[in-house]
Scaffold this motif. Structure first.
Motif, mmCIF file in Angstrom:
data_model
loop_
_atom_site.group_PDB
_atom_site.id
_atom_site.type_symbol
_atom_site.label_atom_id
_atom_site.label_comp_id
_atom_site.label_asym_id
_atom_site.label_seq_id
_atom_site.Cartn_x
_atom_site.Cartn_y
_atom_site.Cartn_z
ATOM 1 N N ILE A 1 0.862 -1.437 -0.286
ATOM 2 C CA ILE A 1 -0.195 -0.284 -0.327
ATOM 3 C C ILE A 1 0.542 1.183 0.041
ATOM 4 O O ILE A 1 0.427 2.028 -0.449
ATOM 5 N N GLU A 2 1.923 1.362 0.834
ATOM 6 C CA GLU A 2 2.616 2.193 0.629
ATOM 7 C C GLU A 2 3.500 2.879 -0.658
ATOM 8 O O GLU A 2 4.384 3.864 -0.458
ATOM 9 N N GLN A 3 4.059 1.601 -1.169
ATOM 10 C CA GLN A 3 4.397 1.799 -2.378
ATOM 11 C C GLN A 3 3.549 2.185 -3.329
ATOM 12 O O GLN A 3 3.878 2.900 -4.447
ATOM 13 N N LEU A 4 2.247 1.635 -3.775
ATOM 14 C CA LEU A 4 1.474 1.856 -4.133
ATOM 15 C C LEU A 4 1.288 3.675 -4.011
ATOM 16 O O LEU A 4 1.173 4.834 -4.951
ATOM 17 N N MET A 5 0.875 3.934 -3.031
ATOM 18 C CA MET A 5 0.870 5.686 -2.353
ATOM 19 C C MET A 5 1.685 7.182 -2.827
ATOM 20 O O MET A 5 2.237 8.020 -3.710
ATOM 21 N N LYS A 6 3.008 5.852 -2.764
ATOM 22 C CA LYS A 6 4.244 6.834 -3.139
ATOM 23 C C LYS A 6 4.204 7.447 -4.416
ATOM 24 O O LYS A 6 4.406 8.314 -5.182
ATOM 25 N N ASN A 7 3.984 5.814 -5.312
ATOM 26 C CA ASN A 7 3.986 5.837 -7.026
ATOM 27 C C ASN A 7 2.725 6.817 -7.518
ATOM 28 O O ASN A 7 3.088 6.907 -8.689
ATOM 29 N N ASN A 8 1.957 6.614 -6.467
ATOM 30 C CA ASN A 8 0.398 7.452 -7.131
ATOM 31 C C ASN A 8 -0.496 8.274 -6.212
ATOM 32 O O ASN A 8 -1.541 7.722 -5.252
ATOM 33 N N PRO A 9 -0.126 9.272 -5.769
ATOM 34 C CA PRO A 9 -0.156 10.153 -4.394
ATOM 35 C C PRO A 9 -1.082 10.606 -4.752
ATOM 36 O O PRO A 9 -2.049 10.576 -3.904
ATOM 37 N N GLU A 10 -2.200 10.365 -6.030
ATOM 38 C CA GLU A 10 -3.670 10.851 -5.960
ATOM 39 C C GLU A 10 -4.685 9.880 -5.624
ATOM 40 O O GLU A 10 -5.748 10.181 -5.563
ATOM 41 N N CYS A 11 -3.901 8.769 -6.101
ATOM 42 C CA CYS A 11 -4.586 7.287 -6.159
ATOM 43 C C CYS A 11 -5.718 7.083 -4.676
ATOM 44 O O CYS A 11 -5.020 7.104 -3.257
ATOM 45 N N ARG A 12 -7.520 7.279 -4.688
ATOM 46 C CA ARG A 12 -7.630 7.042 -3.113
ATOM 47 C C ARG A 12 -7.640 5.629 -2.625
ATOM 48 O O ARG A 12 -8.118 5.084 -4.169
ATOM 49 N N ILE A 13 -7.706 4.550 -1.676
ATOM 50 C CA ILE A 13 -7.456 3.573 -1.550
ATOM 51 C C ILE A 13 -8.659 3.227 -0.560
ATOM 52 O O ILE A 13 -7.677 3.893 0.742
#
Length: 85
Positions: free
Chosen positions: A71-83
């Motif tokens: 999840i952290e990697q996703l947020m780092k690469n896609n800061p605009e993504c709401r999870i």
């Protein structure tokens, strides 16, 4: 999958990381619902994180095989993504 922007795979219990790896090739993907896709693991999410740069929404409720590191990697690469978890 050119032009695919929104995909709902909720409760598809046969979806695996191999399928997510293929979906990660969809460069235009913006919203992906993986609610209760219990076979998905960190490997699939990391693949999305590295390739789906336009992703703005990802539903991961009841995806129990995904740890915080992915999840952290996703947020780092896609800061605009709401999870949703």
């Amino acid at each position: 999958c050119r032009g695919l922007e929104v995909l709902n795979l909720s409760c598809c219990d046969k979806i695996t990381d191999a399928a997510i790896t293929q979906l990660a090739k969809c460069a235009d993907l913006r919203s992906l619902n993986l609610y209760s896709c219990k076979q998905i693991t960190d490997a699939g999410i990391k693949e999305l994180a590295s390739k789906c740069k336009k992703l703005t929404h990802l539903d991961l409720f009841w995806c129990e095989g995904i740890k915080e590191e992915a999840i952290e990697q996703l947020m780092k690469n896609n800061p605009e993504c709401r999870i949703d978890r």
